[in-house]
Design a protein around this motif. Structure first.
Motif, PDB file in Angstrom:
ATOM      1  N   GLY A  91       0.776  -1.240   0.000  1.00  0.00           N
ATOM      2  CA  GLY A  91       0.000   0.000   0.000  1.00  0.00           C
ATOM      3  C   GLY A  91       0.801   1.279   0.000  1.00  0.00           C
ATOM      4  O   GLY A  91       0.235   2.365  -0.134  1.00  0.00           O
ATOM      5  N   ALA A  92       2.132   1.185   0.132  1.00  0.00           N
ATOM      6  CA  ALA A  92       2.932   2.428   0.123  1.00  0.00           C
ATOM      7  C   ALA A  92       2.814   3.109  -1.237  1.00  0.00           C
ATOM      8  O   ALA A  92       2.750   4.342  -1.330  1.00  0.00           O
ATOM      9  N   PHE A  93       2.785   2.303  -2.302  1.00  0.00           N
ATOM     10  CA  PHE A  93       2.616   2.854  -3.650  1.00  0.00           C
ATOM     11  C   PHE A  93       1.124   2.850  -3.953  1.00  0.00           C
ATOM     12  O   PHE A  93       0.482   1.798  -3.971  1.00  0.00           O
ATOM     13  N   ASP A  94       0.567   4.031  -4.147  1.00  0.00           N
ATOM     14  CA  ASP A  94      -0.883   4.102  -4.336  1.00  0.00           C
ATOM     15  C   ASP A  94      -1.217   5.146  -5.394  1.00  0.00           C
ATOM     16  O   ASP A  94      -1.125   6.344  -5.148  1.00  0.00           O
ATOM     17  N   ILE A  95      -1.590   4.659  -6.588  1.00  0.00           N
ATOM     18  CA  ILE A  95      -1.864   5.604  -7.689  1.00  0.00           C
ATOM     19  C   ILE A  95      -3.258   6.227  -7.585  1.00  0.00           C
ATOM     20  O   ILE A  95      -3.666   6.979  -8.461  1.00  0.00           O
ATOM     21  N   ILE A 114      -7.042   8.943 -10.176  1.00  0.00           N
ATOM     22  CA  ILE A 114      -5.756   8.273 -10.426  1.00  0.00           C
ATOM     23  C   ILE A 114      -4.679   9.320 -10.728  1.00  0.00           C
ATOM     24  O   ILE A 114      -4.934  10.312 -11.400  1.00  0.00           O
ATOM     25  N   ASP A 115      -3.466   9.061 -10.219  1.00  0.00           N
ATOM     26  CA  ASP A 115      -2.306   9.915 -10.485  1.00  0.00           C
ATOM     27  C   ASP A 115      -1.116   8.992 -10.783  1.00  0.00           C
ATOM     28  O   ASP A 115      -0.651   8.275  -9.898  1.00  0.00           O
ATOM     29  N   LEU A 116      -0.649   9.001 -12.028  1.00  0.00           N
ATOM     30  CA  LEU A 116       0.469   8.119 -12.410  1.00  0.00           C
ATOM     31  C   LEU A 116       1.823   8.830 -12.341  1.00  0.00           C
ATOM     32  O   LEU A 116       2.799   8.364 -12.919  1.00  0.00           O
ATOM     33  N   GLY A 117       1.854   9.943 -11.611  1.00  0.00           N
ATOM     34  CA  GLY A 117       3.075  10.766 -11.547  1.00  0.00           C
ATOM     35  C   GLY A 117       4.314  10.031 -11.064  1.00  0.00           C
ATOM     36  O   GLY A 117       5.431  10.447 -11.352  1.00  0.00           O
ATOM     37  N   ALA A 118       4.134   8.928 -10.345  1.00  0.00           N
ATOM     38  CA  ALA A 118       5.296   8.223  -9.800  1.00  0.00           C
ATOM     39  C   ALA A 118       5.856   7.175 -10.747  1.00  0.00           C
ATOM     40  O   ALA A 118       6.869   6.545 -10.435  1.00  0.00           O
ATOM     41  N   ILE A 119       5.221   6.976 -11.897  1.00  0.00           N
ATOM     42  CA  ILE A 119       5.670   5.893 -12.790  1.00  0.00           C
ATOM     43  C   ILE A 119       5.668   6.277 -14.275  1.00  0.00           C
ATOM     44  O   ILE A 119       6.387   5.672 -15.082  1.00  0.00           O
ATOM     45  N   THR A 143      15.955   8.525  -9.436  1.00  0.00           N
ATOM     46  CA  THR A 143      16.049   8.992  -8.052  1.00  0.00           C
ATOM     47  C   THR A 143      14.734   9.616  -7.605  1.00  0.00           C
ATOM     48  O   THR A 143      14.099  10.358  -8.359  1.00  0.00           O
ATOM     49  N   SER A 144      14.301   9.279  -6.398  1.00  0.00           N
ATOM     50  CA  SER A 144      13.209  10.003  -5.739  1.00  0.00           C
ATOM     51  C   SER A 144      13.820  10.721  -4.551  1.00  0.00           C
ATOM     52  O   SER A 144      14.510  10.098  -3.735  1.00  0.00           O
ATOM     53  N   GLY A 145      13.580  12.023  -4.450  1.00  0.00           N
ATOM     54  CA  GLY A 145      14.195  12.760  -3.358  1.00  0.00           C
ATOM     55  C   GLY A 145      13.262  13.815  -2.793  1.00  0.00           C
ATOM     56  O   GLY A 145      12.354  14.289  -3.485  1.00  0.00           O
ATOM     57  N   HIS A 193       7.455  17.879   1.107  1.00  0.00           N
ATOM     58  CA  HIS A 193       7.827  17.394  -0.225  1.00  0.00           C
ATOM     59  C   HIS A 193       6.689  16.571  -0.843  1.00  0.00           C
ATOM     60  O   HIS A 193       5.689  16.282  -0.180  1.00  0.00           O
ATOM     61  N   HIS A 194       6.893  16.171  -2.098  1.00  0.00           N
ATOM     62  CA  HIS A 194       5.799  15.675  -2.939  1.00  0.00           C
ATOM     63  C   HIS A 194       5.513  14.178  -2.862  1.00  0.00           C
ATOM     64  O   HIS A 194       4.625  13.693  -3.561  1.00  0.00           O
ATOM     65  N   ILE A 195       6.244  13.426  -2.048  1.00  0.00           N
ATOM     66  CA  ILE A 195       5.977  11.975  -1.990  1.00  0.00           C
ATOM     67  C   ILE A 195       5.153  11.701  -0.724  1.00  0.00           C
ATOM     68  O   ILE A 195       5.616  11.937   0.391  1.00  0.00           O
ATOM     69  N   LEU A 196       3.919  11.259  -0.956  1.00  0.00           N
ATOM     70  CA  LEU A 196       2.952  11.201   0.150  1.00  0.00           C
ATOM     71  C   LEU A 196       2.839   9.810   0.762  1.00  0.00           C
ATOM     72  O   LEU A 196       2.919   8.798   0.058  1.00  0.00           O
ATOM     73  N   ASN A 197       2.643   9.789   2.062  1.00  0.00           N
ATOM     74  CA  ASN A 197       2.357   8.540   2.751  1.00  0.00           C
ATOM     75  C   ASN A 197       0.847   8.295   2.626  1.00  0.00           C
ATOM     76  O   ASN A 197       0.052   9.076   3.157  1.00  0.00           O
ATOM     77  N   GLY A 251      12.012   1.082 -12.128  1.00  0.00           N
ATOM     78  CA  GLY A 251      12.886   1.907 -11.296  1.00  0.00           C
ATOM     79  C   GLY A 251      12.140   3.100 -10.718  1.00  0.00           C
ATOM     80  O   GLY A 251      12.331   3.477  -9.558  1.00  0.00           O
ATOM     81  N   ASP A 252      11.255   3.688 -11.539  1.00  0.00           N
ATOM     82  CA  ASP A 252      10.484   4.851 -11.107  1.00  0.00           C
ATOM     83  C   ASP A 252       9.552   4.464  -9.942  1.00  0.00           C
ATOM     84  O   ASP A 252       9.536   5.127  -8.889  1.00  0.00           O
ATOM     85  N   ALA A 253       8.815   3.376 -10.130  1.00  0.00           N
ATOM     86  CA  ALA A 253       7.905   2.929  -9.069  1.00  0.00           C
ATOM     87  C   ALA A 253       8.712   2.583  -7.816  1.00  0.00           C
ATOM     88  O   ALA A 253       8.369   3.005  -6.699  1.00  0.00           O
ATOM     89  N   SER A 298      11.687   3.598  -6.802  1.00  0.00           N
ATOM     90  CA  SER A 298      12.338   4.701  -6.082  1.00  0.00           C
ATOM     91  C   SER A 298      11.315   5.402  -5.193  1.00  0.00           C
ATOM     92  O   SER A 298      11.605   5.744  -4.045  1.00  0.00           O
ATOM     93  N   THR A 299      10.102   5.575  -5.709  1.00  0.00           N
ATOM     94  CA  THR A 299       9.047   6.193  -4.893  1.00  0.00           C
ATOM     95  C   THR A 299       8.735   5.300  -3.689  1.00  0.00           C
ATOM     96  O   THR A 299       8.632   5.768  -2.551  1.00  0.00           O
ATOM     97  N   ILE A 300       8.609   3.999  -3.954  1.00  0.00           N
ATOM     98  CA  ILE A 300       8.283   3.044  -2.881  1.00  0.00           C
ATOM     99  C   ILE A 300       9.369   3.051  -1.800  1.00  0.00           C
ATOM    100  O   ILE A 300       9.075   3.145  -0.606  1.00  0.00           O
ATOM    101  N   PHE A 320      11.522   5.275  -1.061  1.00  0.00           N
ATOM    102  CA  PHE A 320      11.533   6.544  -0.334  1.00  0.00           C
ATOM    103  C   PHE A 320      10.518   6.477   0.817  1.00  0.00           C
ATOM    104  O   PHE A 320      10.792   6.932   1.930  1.00  0.00           O
ATOM    105  N   ILE A 321       9.355   5.915   0.537  1.00  0.00           N
ATOM    106  CA  ILE A 321       8.296   5.856   1.553  1.00  0.00           C
ATOM    107  C   ILE A 321       8.610   4.784   2.612  1.00  0.00           C
ATOM    108  O   ILE A 321       8.414   4.992   3.807  1.00  0.00           O
ATOM    109  N   LEU A 322       9.130   3.625   2.162  1.00  0.00           N
ATOM    110  CA  LEU A 322       9.386   2.525   3.104  1.00  0.00           C
ATOM    111  C   LEU A 322      10.550   2.808   4.047  1.00  0.00           C
ATOM    112  O   LEU A 322      10.605   2.277   5.153  1.00  0.00           O
TER     113      LEU A 322
END
Ligand code: AMP
Ligand code: MG
Length: 347
Positions: free
Chosen positions: A117-121, A173-178, A251-253, A267-271, A295-297, A299-301, A303-305
């Motif tokens: 559930g950390a990655f949630d589009i 839906i938001d596919l911004g992380a992938i 990279t996700s930062g 910052h823009h990466i949400l829990n 890699g995109d998915a 890096s976001t994951i 970052f959250i984990l």
């Protein structure tokens, strides 16, 4: 052999080089033909080092950027008429979308499951509320975030024979992380299909390299992909490089998109559990993988984990490596990395 003849041979060689690429006399590495455009709401660059096809390199690069625009118009939640916009505005009705959109939504749901559930589009409502790209963003009220959270959860996305729909018509839906990673993979496929044998694609930090960097004498060198120092300011420096001939580095930062309010940085990466920016003690994660969508998915994951859980996940996936930089500046590497910063290399 007379001096004149020697010159003419050198002249022909120079011409050959100039027609494809420029020669750097210092280290003999060929200079690429590059172009930069603003797509996916970010600065993107495509560089071609070697073109063995029939067509003009500039023309191919232009078409590669057209492809980026195509994917942006297909996958952006902000572009009216995109597949994602259509799903988000269908009042819960099933929408027919392209096979690629379907594939990417399906892949994202799988990443939702893999990351527990950390990655949630389905965080679109929250993304609009936080609106990190606005001129003057501000922290939404707790009430608003609570209300938005009642319209998130990727289990609300249904892929059916009739199309894709949202069980909760207020969800988005938001596919911004992938999406950028996916587009980078597709641009690579396109360039190769046109006869490009060596290049770099950088879609706002989603980097794909292929074919190695051709050196003058026919040898290949790795590309050095910069890893930024995760300082929360625009002029962040480079902390090191990822040296690589082939593959994706993403990279996700917390320094990529953020704003400050009352002395605190957001910052823009949400829990997805809290609706607030993820606070896992990680400042940046860089992922090496073959596919940039993955890699995109990831890096976001990661970052959250956070470092521990993130590394555990990366170790369970083949041909995938990670470099974490935490808020203390400490650096952590997955086991497939041989050389560490400043010149990170795979084993
Ligand atoms: P990235 O820069 O690839 O890490 O992706 C960040 C972007 O993904 C944000 O700008 C949002 O559009 C979206 N996003 C934010 N948090 C999440 C999340 N937990 N799961 C999926 N997408 C997210
Ligand atoms: Mg991502």
């Amino acid at each position: 052999m007379g001096i004149l003849k020697k010159f003419s041979i050198i002249g022909i060689l120079c011409l050959l080089f100039v027609s494809g690429c420029q020669k750097n006399p210092k280290n003999e590495v060929l200079e690429p033909i590059s172009a930069t455009e603003f797509v996916f709401n970010t600065v993107s660059m495509i560089s071609v080092y070697e073109n063995k096809g029939e067509r003009d390199t500039e023309e191919i690069i232009n078409e590669a950027f057209d492809l980026c625009v195509y994917y942006d118009h297909l996958l952006s939640r902000m572009k009216e008429g995109s597949d994602i916009w259509n799903i988000n505005h269908s009042d819960g009705e099933a929408v027919t979308v392209s096979e690629e959109t379907k594939h990417l939504i399906d892949k994202s749901i799988n990443y939702g499951n893999l990351s527990e559930g950390a990655f949630d589009i389905s965080l679109g409502v929250l993304s609009s509320m936080w609106d990190f790209t606005a001129e003057n963003p501000s922290v939404p009220s707790g009430e608003k975030i609570k209300e938005a959270l009642s319209h998130t959860g990727y289990e609300k996305i249904v892929i059916s024979e009739d199309g894709i729909y949202l069980k909760d018509s207020a969800a988005q839906i938001d596919l911004g992380a992938i999406a950028k990673g996916y587009a980078a993979d597709k641009v690579k496929e396109f360039l190769i299909s046109e006869g490009i044998t060596s290049g770099i694609i950088n879609l706002g930090g989603n980097i794909v390299v292929f074919g190695g960097k051709p050196e003058g004498k026919g040898e290949k060198l790795p590309f050095d992909i910069a890893i930024s120092e995760p300082a929360k300011r625009e002029d962040a420096g480079v902390i090191g490089y990822f040296s690589l001939e082939e593959g994706s580095v993403v990279t996700s930062g917390n320094y990529e998109r953020y704003f400050e309010e009352d002395g605190k940085l957001y910052h823009h990466i949400l829990n997805p559990e809290t609706g607030y920016p993820a606070e896992s003690g990680v400042d940046s994660v860089t992922i090496y993988s073959e596919s940039s969508a993955d890699g995109d998915a990831l890096s976001t994951i990661c970052f959250i984990l956070g470092t521990e859980k993130g590394l555990e996940l990366i170790e369970s996936i083949d041909n995938t490596e990670a470099v974490f930089i935490d808020s203390e500046g400490e650096i952590f590497y997955s086991s497939g990395i041989e050389k560490e910063i400043p010149y990170t290399k795979l084993k």
